[in-house]
Design a protein around this motif. Structure first.
Motif, mmCIF file in Angstrom:
data_model
loop_
_atom_site.group_PDB
_atom_site.id
_atom_site.type_symbol
_atom_site.label_atom_id
_atom_site.label_comp_id
_atom_site.label_asym_id
_atom_site.label_seq_id
_atom_site.Cartn_x
_atom_site.Cartn_y
_atom_site.Cartn_z
ATOM 1 N N ILE A 135 0.673 -1.127 -0.072
ATOM 2 C CA ILE A 135 0.029 0.094 -0.025
ATOM 3 C C ILE A 135 0.825 1.085 -0.074
ATOM 4 O O ILE A 135 2.095 1.225 0.249
ATOM 5 N N GLU A 136 0.292 2.406 -0.462
ATOM 6 C CA GLU A 136 1.001 3.530 -0.365
ATOM 7 C C GLU A 136 0.586 4.379 0.833
ATOM 8 O O GLU A 136 -0.685 4.711 0.941
ATOM 9 N N VAL A 137 1.677 5.301 1.311
ATOM 10 C CA VAL A 137 1.342 5.865 2.403
ATOM 11 C C VAL A 137 2.023 7.533 2.266
ATOM 12 O O VAL A 137 2.896 7.397 1.420
ATOM 13 N N GLN A 138 1.677 8.375 3.089
ATOM 14 C CA GLN A 138 2.166 9.680 2.829
ATOM 15 C C GLN A 138 2.764 10.096 4.037
ATOM 16 O O GLN A 138 1.897 10.058 5.178
ATOM 17 N N LEU A 139 3.839 10.709 4.160
ATOM 18 C CA LEU A 139 4.325 11.147 5.743
ATOM 19 C C LEU A 139 3.743 12.677 6.047
ATOM 20 O O LEU A 139 4.178 13.488 4.917
ATOM 21 N N LYS A 140 2.741 12.710 6.873
ATOM 22 C CA LYS A 140 2.330 14.334 6.923
ATOM 23 C C LYS A 140 3.242 15.090 8.018
ATOM 24 O O LYS A 140 3.232 16.182 7.510
ATOM 25 N N GLN A 141 3.710 14.410 9.055
ATOM 26 C CA GLN A 141 4.592 15.254 9.954
ATOM 27 C C GLN A 141 5.588 14.306 10.537
ATOM 28 O O GLN A 141 5.296 13.094 10.836
ATOM 29 N N ARG A 142 6.692 14.483 10.808
ATOM 30 C CA ARG A 142 7.569 14.219 11.662
ATOM 31 C C ARG A 142 7.822 14.976 12.920
ATOM 32 O O ARG A 142 8.323 16.206 12.887
ATOM 33 N N MET A 143 7.842 14.309 14.308
ATOM 34 C CA MET A 143 8.129 15.109 15.444
ATOM 35 C C MET A 143 9.388 15.247 15.647
ATOM 36 O O MET A 143 10.125 14.439 15.501
ATOM 37 N N PRO A 144 9.858 16.303 16.367
ATOM 38 C CA PRO A 144 11.525 16.458 16.634
ATOM 39 C C PRO A 144 11.962 15.519 17.686
ATOM 40 O O PRO A 144 10.871 14.788 18.357
ATOM 41 N N PHE A 145 13.155 15.341 17.736
ATOM 42 C CA PHE A 145 13.848 14.403 18.630
ATOM 43 C C PHE A 145 13.349 12.903 18.688
ATOM 44 O O PHE A 145 13.098 12.546 19.729
ATOM 45 N N LYS A 146 13.314 12.338 17.609
ATOM 46 C CA LYS A 146 12.809 11.289 17.333
ATOM 47 C C LYS A 146 11.539 10.681 17.991
ATOM 48 O O LYS A 146 11.118 9.471 18.415
ATOM 49 N N GLY A 147 10.568 11.538 17.859
ATOM 50 C CA GLY A 147 9.249 11.637 18.240
ATOM 51 C C GLY A 147 8.448 10.694 17.062
ATOM 52 O O GLY A 147 8.979 10.242 16.106
ATOM 53 N N PRO A 148 7.195 10.812 17.472
ATOM 54 C CA PRO A 148 6.347 9.715 16.235
ATOM 55 C C PRO A 148 6.121 10.461 14.889
ATOM 56 O O PRO A 148 6.221 11.714 14.632
ATOM 57 N N PHE A 149 5.859 9.350 13.944
ATOM 58 C CA PHE A 149 5.550 9.738 12.798
ATOM 59 C C PHE A 149 4.060 9.868 12.482
ATOM 60 O O PHE A 149 3.279 9.140 12.861
ATOM 61 N N MET A 150 3.609 10.958 11.663
ATOM 62 C CA MET A 150 2.165 10.996 11.348
ATOM 63 C C MET A 150 2.006 10.604 9.878
ATOM 64 O O MET A 150 2.589 11.123 9.030
ATOM 65 N N LEU A 151 1.496 9.498 9.758
ATOM 66 C CA LEU A 151 1.219 9.012 8.188
ATOM 67 C C LEU A 151 -0.235 9.238 7.843
ATOM 68 O O LEU A 151 -1.263 9.209 8.621
ATOM 69 N N ASP A 152 -0.456 9.255 6.643
ATOM 70 C CA ASP A 152 -1.839 9.530 5.899
ATOM 71 C C ASP A 152 -1.915 8.330 4.990
ATOM 72 O O ASP A 152 -1.123 7.918 4.222
ATOM 73 N N TYR A 153 -3.240 7.693 5.241
ATOM 74 C CA TYR A 153 -3.237 6.420 4.478
ATOM 75 C C TYR A 153 -4.884 6.514 4.211
ATOM 76 O O TYR A 153 -5.726 6.247 5.161
#
Length: 75
Positions: free
Chosen positions: A37-55
């Motif tokens: 499947i295809e996903v898009q990275l919406k946001q990366r939080m600083p200091f190795k925080g969570p990644f927000m993906l759009d699917y």
């Protein structure tokens, strides 16, 4: 390439989920995140925080440690 290397707004296809923990893999499968499947990275939080993906209109957060184990291919 792994998901943690993806830049904000970039799209990628999931290639391999076998390197992540079975519990996390099961949770991702429940949300419809699987190989191919295809996903898009919406946001990366600083200091190795969570990644927000759009699917498919859903926004999903995953830990940096898990993103570093998910193999992808840029689209």
């Amino acid at each position: 390439m792994v998901l943690s290397e993806l830049g904000r707004g970039e799209k990628a296809k999931i290639v391999d989920l076998s390197n992540i923990d079975q519990m996390v893999k099961r949770r991702l499968l429940d949300f419809g995140i699987m190989e191919g499947i295809e996903v898009q990275l919406k946001q990366r939080m600083p200091f190795k925080g969570p990644f927000m993906l759009d699917y498919c209109g859903q926004c999903l957060g995953i830990r940096h440690q898990e993103a570093a184990r998910i193999e992808i291919k840029r689209v």
